[in-house]
Structures are given as structure tokens and as C-alpha cells.
Scaffold this active site. Structure first.
Site, PDB file in Angstrom:
ATOM      1  N   ARG A 224       3.228   1.804 -11.004  1.00 25.91           N
ATOM      2  CA  ARG A 224       2.235   1.351 -10.030  1.00 25.91           C
ATOM      3  C   ARG A 224       2.316   2.115  -8.719  1.00 25.91           C
ATOM      4  O   ARG A 224       1.373   2.128  -7.930  1.00 25.91           O
ATOM      5  CB  ARG A 224       2.421  -0.148  -9.760  1.00 25.91           C
ATOM      6  CG  ARG A 224       3.776  -0.524  -9.213  1.00 25.91           C
ATOM      7  CD  ARG A 224       3.940  -2.029  -9.143  1.00 25.91           C
ATOM      8  NE  ARG A 224       5.295  -2.410  -8.749  1.00 25.91           N
ATOM      9  CZ  ARG A 224       5.716  -3.661  -8.730  1.00 25.91           C
ATOM     10  NH1 ARG A 224       4.908  -4.635  -9.061  1.00 25.91           N
ATOM     11  NH2 ARG A 224       6.959  -3.944  -8.364  1.00 25.91           N
ATOM     12  N   TYR A 225       3.460   2.754  -8.456  1.00 27.72           N
ATOM     13  CA  TYR A 225       3.654   3.494  -7.208  1.00 27.72           C
ATOM     14  C   TYR A 225       3.183   4.938  -7.320  1.00 27.72           C
ATOM     15  O   TYR A 225       2.868   5.592  -6.335  1.00 27.72           O
ATOM     16  CB  TYR A 225       5.143   3.498  -6.834  1.00 27.72           C
ATOM     17  CG  TYR A 225       6.015   3.997  -7.960  1.00 27.72           C
ATOM     18  CD1 TYR A 225       6.187   5.352  -8.186  1.00 27.72           C
ATOM     19  CD2 TYR A 225       6.641   3.104  -8.821  1.00 27.72           C
ATOM     20  CE1 TYR A 225       6.947   5.821  -9.227  1.00 27.72           C
ATOM     21  CE2 TYR A 225       7.407   3.555  -9.875  1.00 27.72           C
ATOM     22  CZ  TYR A 225       7.554   4.909 -10.076  1.00 27.72           C
ATOM     23  OH  TYR A 225       8.299   5.365 -11.128  1.00 27.72           O
ATOM     24  N   GLU A 227       3.862   8.715  -9.988  1.00 29.33           N
ATOM     25  CA  GLU A 227       4.366   9.404 -11.184  1.00 29.33           C
ATOM     26  C   GLU A 227       5.769   9.936 -10.932  1.00 29.33           C
ATOM     27  O   GLU A 227       6.171  10.169  -9.783  1.00 29.33           O
ATOM     28  CB  GLU A 227       3.450  10.579 -11.538  1.00 29.33           C
ATOM     29  CG  GLU A 227       2.004  10.185 -11.782  1.00 29.33           C
ATOM     30  CD  GLU A 227       1.091  11.382 -11.898  1.00 29.33           C
ATOM     31  OE1 GLU A 227      -0.052  11.206 -12.358  1.00 29.33           O
ATOM     32  OE2 GLU A 227       1.516  12.512 -11.516  1.00 29.33           O
ATOM     33  N   ASP A 342      13.992  -5.853  -5.977  1.00 27.69           N
ATOM     34  CA  ASP A 342      13.212  -5.579  -7.186  1.00 27.69           C
ATOM     35  C   ASP A 342      14.142  -5.079  -8.289  1.00 27.69           C
ATOM     36  O   ASP A 342      13.874  -4.090  -8.962  1.00 27.69           O
ATOM     37  CB  ASP A 342      12.121  -4.550  -6.899  1.00 27.69           C
ATOM     38  CG  ASP A 342      11.087  -4.477  -8.024  1.00 27.69           C
ATOM     39  OD1 ASP A 342      11.019  -5.424  -8.832  1.00 27.69           O
ATOM     40  OD2 ASP A 342      10.355  -3.471  -8.088  1.00 27.69           O
TER      41      ASP A 342
END
Length: 512
Positions: A224-225, A227, A342
Site C-alpha cells: 500500500r506504500y 514498491e 505495525d
């Protein structure tokens, strides 16, 4: 303004007198001295005394006719008698009225004022400036200047943010080879940086030079951030995390955490460089780290069966990295305590020697002990719902108390221990890899799904029956249970888990 006195004329025939009111001032123009004054009959209109009749009045002074603008700018004519003493229309300022006024006087004959035609002075004569025009012009000028100022402020702000973004980790256009000698390896550069005493990563110009010289080889991941690529620098393999532009806050936070003083540790992903590349139309945010071909712990466990030694090695190295992260080191070159926020198997990497290192620090929080404050990153991302502690799911976590974040990390680590232990073989049996709560919630669970299982029903991942017949696996089960306890205060600290795993290894004569 003092009144301007008029001397009585010596005779009945005197040249006309003009009185002009201009910007609150009365002026008088007259010619030669006059004869002794006699009583005059004057025509009166809008200014007749009570004893007057047939629009006539009598005075020992002058007959006058006056024109004056009312509040709407309409000329209004007035006629009457003007005495030498006591009249409100004597030649003087009468109270600062803003209307324009013109006054003509005469004494040459009875009713001489009937034919007088005074006219108002031009708008700008004698220095007069209409106040409404003046204030309107002033208002327009101020508004125009304010608009220009606001526009320039906004322009400067966006220019500054762009320059700040592009220069945060880029300083000038010097030659790429100025800061790195030919033949120097990444290991050499990092050792030099550590021996210099900075303890916070490579110099920024060295980072920028490395980033410019990297060759991208293969994309190895996407999230989601952004590659993740495998790249090469002078023949050495490196991992390049390329953030999406909207993830600048995560990029900046992760870079900041990695460059914290004394952050480097064998069980935390080795940071090499960070840089911003781009032109006016596109921007890439680079984070360059050590490359580990085994990938994440998640990938490793899906394809690998562990024995007791490998299980303890993965668990011990993971908790060692987390323990270093959680620990505050005091001193002039000290390190703040840091919570990950996380933690999951996808954010832990496996090295070639079978040990782990913790990665993905974009959501980490720091504890500023000098001010007793929690430094929370200004981004909108949250952790992974499947690994969230009960107090995070039900929003009861105390956000101003740093230990709350530490204990939330320990809950997540308990789930990671469960993932590792399931892949340890005993009695010829091993379970297939699964994520925590795989049998209780959907593949992509919602907050409500997780809250129902974790907070309301207080469910936890189950233990396979075989664990009870293997002492090492039984102790691992006990350890993870104490990490994911419902009450944060009942959970083990990272240091306690590390000591327990070290003792388990010693009892089985396993060298970690």
C-alpha cells in the site's frame, strides 16, 4: 475654528459679500469698506423668524441667500436675514458639517437677496476632497494590497514546501564521486560512519550519491506504500523501497527513525540511504536498505519447515530487534524508546543465517523522555487490523502514555510467535502456515470482525494438541499466551521474552 467677525458697514450700500464653506471652514471675500448700516428688508425662505410675514424679515445686518447640499447631495436654497451679532449663520465654522455650502450676502437695497444665485464650489476646489470618495478609494487600495499579499504568501508557501521536499535529503549538484572513494563498499562506509561517533547513519551527501548510482534490477514486492526493488550499487545488492508520492509522511518517518542515534542493530533492517528523485512533474521517494533474499518471515514460513533450533533462532532474533527498539539508551548520544505499531510477519525479514531483522518503521512512535511526550507520526495510516491489540481495536488505548504502544507491540509479537511455532516439526507433524485468526475472521477482516473476536469473545489463536507433548513447544505456547494477554499490564516485556527464549535455548544446548 474661531468666528470671523464682521465690522458693521458705515452705509447702506456695500458691495456683496460671498461666504464659502469648504471642508469645514468658512471663508469671506469682500471688497472695500462700507457705509454705516441701515435696517434692511430681506426676502426669507426656509429661514424666516417668528415675527416675519409675507416671506419678509428685517435686519440691521445683511440679506443672504445660501445653497447647501443635504445628506443625499441635493442642493437646498435658504434665504433670510443675517444679523451682525447672534445669528447662527455668522461667518464662522458651525460644527464640522461635512456638507458643502455657499453663502451670498448683500446690503445694497431692500430684498436684494431675492435675485442672489450662490453656487456650490467645485468638488476639488480649495483643497476639498469628498470624504465618501476618499474612504472608498482607501478601502479599494487596502483590499487590493491585501489580495496581493495573500497571493504572494500562498505562492511563497507552495514554493517553500516544494523546495523543502526536494532538498530534504539533497544538497547541491556536486560530483557523485566526491564523497565516496573508488573501491569503498557499503560495509566500509557504514563502519566509517559508526566509528565517527555519529551513530545515526551515513552523511546525507553520501546517501544522495549512493541513491543516484543505484541500478534498479527486479521488482520484488508491492504494498500500500509503494514498491520494493532489488537494485545494485557497485555490484552489491540492495533493497530499494519506492514510496508513492502520497506516502511521503511514511517515507519521512521511516527515514527519520532509521537515522536515530544508536539505531543500528543486527536485528533491525540495515539502513543505507534515503533520497528524493524527481523533476517538476514527478517525484520518487527512495529508501535504500540491506537486501535479504529470503524475504519476509511471512514468505519464509510458508515455504520452510523448522526444527527447534531454527524456531528459537527466528524467535530470539526477532525479540532482540524489538527489545532494542523498545529500549531507551541514556547519554549524550542516547537513543529514545521506540514502538513499532505495525508488527507482523510481513514486516520482519529473514537473513541468510536464519536470524530475523525488523523492518517497516513508517508508523513508529518515539518517546521524548525530556518532555515526557509521545512523538506520533503525522500520517493517516494505521496498523494491520489482524494484529491489533484489544485496546487498539476498542479505542481504549491511552495515546499519551508511551508504555501503551509498547504493550500493543507485545500483543502483536505473541501472534508472530504463534505463526513461527506452528511451523516447528515435532513427532513428524507440522501444521501448514496460517495467519492468526484464519479460522475465525474473513481473509480481509473489518474492525468489527476483529473487535468481536478479540475484545468481546476474547478469542485467541488455538494451540495444536501436539504442543502439549513437546516441552519446547509447550513453553512457546505459554510464552505467547503471556504476550497476548487481554490486559496490557499482564503482558510480558520484550526484555523478559528475550531472557526466557535465551534460557530455553540454553536448556536445550542450542547456540543462538
Amino acid at each position: 475654528m474661531l468666528p470671523l467677525a464682521l465690522s458693521p458697514p458705515p452705509s447702506a450700500r456695500v458691495p456683496p459679500i460671498m461666504l464659502l464653506r469648504d471642508s469645514g471652514k468658512m471663508t469671506m471675500e469682500t471688497s472695500s469698506p462700507s457705509q454705516p448700516q441701515r435696517l434692511l428688508w430681506c426676502y426669507c425662505y426656509h429661514h424666516c423668524p417668528e415675527e416675519s410675514a409675507n416671506n419678509s424679515c428685517r435686519t440691521d445686518g445683511y440679506c443672504f441667500t445660501m445653497v447647501e447640499e443635504d445628506d443625499r447631495g441635493v442642493p437646498v436654497f435658504t434665504s433670510g436675514c443675517l444679523g451682525l451679532v447672534g445669528s447662527q449663520f455668522q461667518c464662522r465654522d458651525t460644527g464640522g458639517s461635512l456638507q458643502r455650502r455657499a453663502l451670498l450676502c448683500c446690503t445694497d437695497m431692500d430684498y436684494c437677496n431675492r435675485d442672489l444665485q450662490p453656487s456650490l464650489p467645485p468638488q476639488h476646489s480649495a483643497g476639498y476632497v469628498d470624504s465618501s470618495v476618499h474612504y472608498t478609494a482607501l478601502f479599494i487600495s487596502i483590499s487590493f494590497c491585501t489580495a496581493i499579499l495573500v497571493f504572494l504568501t500562498i505562492l511563497c508557501y507552495f514554493w517553500y514546501k516544494r523546495q523543502e521536499s526536494q532538498s530534504r535529503y539533497s544538497f547541491g549538484l556536486e560530483s557523485d564521486d566526491m564523497y565516496i572513494h573508488p573501491g569503498e563498499s557499503l560495509k566500509d562506509l557504514i563502519e566509517q560512519s559508526q566509528s565517527s561517533g555519529s551513530g545515526s547513519g551515513l552523511p546525507l551527501l553520501v546517501q544522495r550519491t549512493i541513491a543516484k548510482q543505484i541500478q534498479m534490477v527486479t521488482q520484488i514486492g508491492k504494498g500500500r506504500y509503494g514498491e520494493v526493488w532489488m537494485g545494485r550499487w557497485r555490484g552489491e545488492r540492495v533493497a530499494v523501497k519506492v514510496f508513492f508520492t502520497m506516502e511521503e509522511a511514511s517515507w519521512f518517518r521511516e527515514t527519520e527513525i532509521y537515522q536515530t542515534v544508536l539505531m543500528r542493530h543486527e536485528n533491525i533492517l540495515g539502513f543505507i540511504a534515503a533520497d528524493i528523485k524527481g523533476t517538476g512533474s514527478w517525484t520518487q521517494l527512495y529508501l535504500i536498505t540491506d537486501y535479504h533474499e529470503s524475504g519476509s518471515l511471512y514468505d519464509y514460513l510458508r515455504s520452510t519447515t523448522l526444527d527447534g533450533r531454527a524456531m528459537l533462532r527466528l524467535a530470539y532474533s526477532s525479540i532482540s530487534g524489538l527489545c532494542h527498539l523498545h529500549t531507551e539508551i541514556f547519554g549524550t548520544q542516547g537513543k529514545p524508546a521506540i514502538a513499532h505499531r505495525d508488527l507482523k510477519s510481513k514486516n520482519i525479514l529473514v537473513k541468510r543465517n536464519g536470524t530475523c531483522c525488523i523492518a517497516d518503521l513508517g508508523l513508529a512512535v518515539k518517546f521524548i523522555s525530556d518532555t515526557n511526550e509521545v512523538d506520533i507520526p503525522p500520517n493517516t495510516r494505521v496498523g494491520t487490523k489482524r494484529y491489533m491489540a484489544p485496546e487498539v481495536l476498542d479505542e481504549s488505548l491511552n495515546r499519551v502514555h508511551f508504555q501503551s504502544y509498547i504493550m500493543a507491540d507485545m500483543y502483536s509479537f505473541g501472534l508472530i510467535l504463534w505463526e513461527i511455532t506452528r511451523k516447528c516439526i515435532s513427532g513428524g507433524i507440522v501444521e501448514e502456515f496460517q495467519l492468526p485468526y484464519y479460522d475465525l475472521v474473513p481473509t480481509d477482516p473489518s474492525y468489527e470482525d476483529m473487535r468481536e473476536m478479540v475484545c468481546m469473545q476474547r478469542r485467541r489463536p488455538p494451540f495444536p494438541n501436539r504442543w502439549s507433548s513437546d516441552e519446547c513447544l509447550r513453553q512457546m505456547g505459554k510464552l505467547m499466551s503471556e504476550c497476548w494477554a487481554h490486559s496490557p499490564a499482564s503482558r510480558l516485556t520484550a526484555l523478559r521474552v528475550k531472557k526466557t527464549l535465551a534460557k530455553m535455548s540454553e536448556s536445550q544446548d542450542i547456540k543462538l
